[in-house]
Write a protein that holds these residues in place. Structure first.
Motif, PDB file in Angstrom:
ATOM      1  N   ALA A  67      -9.138  23.726  23.546  1.00  0.00           N
ATOM      2  CA  ALA A  67      -9.906  22.480  23.550  1.00  0.00           C
ATOM      3  C   ALA A  67      -8.983  21.277  23.407  1.00  0.00           C
ATOM      4  O   ALA A  67      -9.166  20.248  24.074  1.00  0.00           O
ATOM      5  N   GLU A  78     -15.539  18.552  21.631  1.00  0.00           N
ATOM      6  CA  GLU A  78     -16.431  19.074  22.670  1.00  0.00           C
ATOM      7  C   GLU A  78     -17.864  18.554  22.482  1.00  0.00           C
ATOM      8  O   GLU A  78     -18.826  19.314  22.472  1.00  0.00           O
ATOM      9  N   THR A  92     -18.541  16.263  33.541  1.00  0.00           N
ATOM     10  CA  THR A  92     -18.975  17.147  32.443  1.00  0.00           C
ATOM     11  C   THR A  92     -20.377  16.828  31.947  1.00  0.00           C
ATOM     12  O   THR A  92     -20.829  17.428  30.969  1.00  0.00           O
TER      13      THR A  92
END
Length: 457
Positions: free
Chosen positions: A122, A160, A192
């Motif tokens: 991440a 995230e 996204t």
């Protein structure tokens, strides 16, 4: 589907005094919502209320169909991340360590001694997305302001989140870094499906990047807009207490906002005094004591520009940015001035070239023949507060009258309209009347031009 819904939210720094009152708005998943408003209007308070940093007095906040109050701090941090304004870290961390701080909702150890492969991936993905991967081993404090902002964005993305909250993300950034940061946010939003709630001070940036805009004043919404449009001009002028001009962006389908400082218009005179006419052997120079907003169309027309000199001449004269040149014979001029205009008539004008009118605005109509095919040039100067779109419509009307007058449509003429802009000019309530007055003056001027041409011949 809404990612965030705020319903009748009231809250602030203590339970006695609310900073924001009865606010309701929603942000659809994958959309960019910008908060605008003067300093102290409650923008930062909204973000702090959402993240639980300030007490909510009343109202509901729903994140992804679940009340925010029901989230634990770690659960909320997995759903929503805040990019702060800070530029300095408390310790001499590397860039990678700063970004790893964004993984705290997923960490069991306070000091990140148990980073998992998921954490490392991440963090790497966030640094690659924000173009700071190459700086990962550099001390955070050694970076430029723009680089630090990208690192802070990477830290937020490492969480995230599905909702990203940004408090003045372009603060202290130059134009290049500002555009790079907001371009990146839009790219992430689209790729996204990231939802963005951003506090911005630059209204033009909000117009360019936001899908929806909320305008705050004194803790309440003055309006929520699906993008900014010309009709929103008066609302923003009222809220910011500054005269704003909303116009179409010249290269993208957006609205742009411009400001006009008062000092530029200091010492403005009336139209009669603002124009000086100088006649020479083969040329007539119309000099303006300030730049007029100008539309010129036809032979060598410039479109919209600002001009300070109009030249009617037989001679070859080099054009420049502030001049409008008419290749013409001697022009005929007609002045239509208000009763209150000062009697500062150019010596080159006789009294039959001056008409008094009862309106609030003055006009100068200048007509002349092209030496090539006797097509007619039309030039009008006015202090009527016409907008750019009005100039286009007026030029079409004047051209139609010219064609009717000469029974032909030549190819060597030019039409120019110049407007003397003044601050705080009242909005026009009788645009048709202005057009009608200009048309009648043109007819009178054309008649005078024909009589002048006959007498010269």
């Amino acid at each position: 589907m809404y990612m965030l819904q705020v319903k009748n939210l009231t809250g602030g720094y203590d339970h006695k005094k609310a900073v924001v009152r009865d606010l309701s708005f929603g942000i659809e998943r994958g959309h960019f919502f910008a908060l605008l408003g003067p300093n102290g209007s409650g923008k930062t308070t909204i973000i702090r209320l959402i993240m639980g940093a300030l007490p909510v007095h009343s109202g509901d906040m729903i994140l992804d169909s679940k009340p925010i109050a029901s989230f634990s701090q770690r659960e909320l941090a997995k759903k929503a991340a805040v990019m702060t304004q800070e530029n300095e870290a408390g310790l001499d961390f590397t860039v990678e360590e700063i970004v790893m701080l964004g993984r705290y909702p997923y960490q069991k150890s306070l000091f990140f001694q148990e980073s998992t492969n998921a954490d490392k991936k991440a963090v790497e993905d966030a640094m690659v997305q924000t173009s700071v991967w190459e700086y990962r081993q550099r001390p955070y404090h050694s970076l430029s302001g723009g680089e630090k902002q990208r690192v802070l964005l990477a830290k937020a993305l490492a969480q995230e989140p599905e909702l990203l909250l940004l408090d003045e993300p372009t603060n202290h950034l130059d134009v290049k870094h500002t555009m790079e940061l907001l371009d990146l946010l839009k790219k992430l939003q689209k790729s996204t499906n990231l939802t963005v709630l951003a506090i911005l001070h630059d209204i033009n940036l909000a117009s360019l990047y936001a899908d929806k805009v909320g305008l705050l004043k004194n803790g309440e919404f003055a309006g929520i807009y699906e993008g900014l449009h010309l009709k929103n001009e008066s609302s923003f002028t009222d809220v910011y207490e500054v005269n704003m001009n909303f116009t179409y962006h010249p290269s993208v389908s957006k609205t742009q906002i411009s400001l006009a400082p008062d000092y530029i218009h200091e010492g403005n005179s009336d139209l009669m005094s603002a124009v000086q006419v100088n006649k020479m052997a083969h040329s007539t120079y119309v000099n303006l004591n300030q730049a007029f907003r100008t539309l010129s169309a036809g032979t060598n027309g410039k479109g919209f520009t600002w001009s300070k000199q109009w030249i009617f001449t037989h001679d070859e004269i080099a054009d420049n940015e502030e001049s409008i040149v008419f290749t013409s014979r001697e022009p005929h001029m007609l002045w239509s001035i208000t009763e209150n205009s000062r009697e500062s008539n150019p010596e080159s004008l006789s009294q039959n070239h001056i008409i008094k009118n009862q309106s609030r605005y003055s006009f100068i109509v200048i007509v002349s023949y092209s030496p090539l095919d006797l097509d007619i040039h039309i030039a009008i100067l006015t202090d009527a507060p016409l907008m750019d779109r009005d100039l286009i419509n007026l030029s079409l009307k004047l051209n139609e009258l010219k064609i009717q007058s000469q029974k032909t449509n030549g190819t060597s003429s030019k039409i120019a309209i110049g407007v003397r802009k003044t601050p705080n000019a009242p909005r026009l309530t009788d645009l048709d009347g202005i057009f009608e007055s200009a048309g009648e003056l043109l007819k009178t001027a054309l008649k005078g031009l024909r009589e002048q041409h006959v007498s010269i011949r």
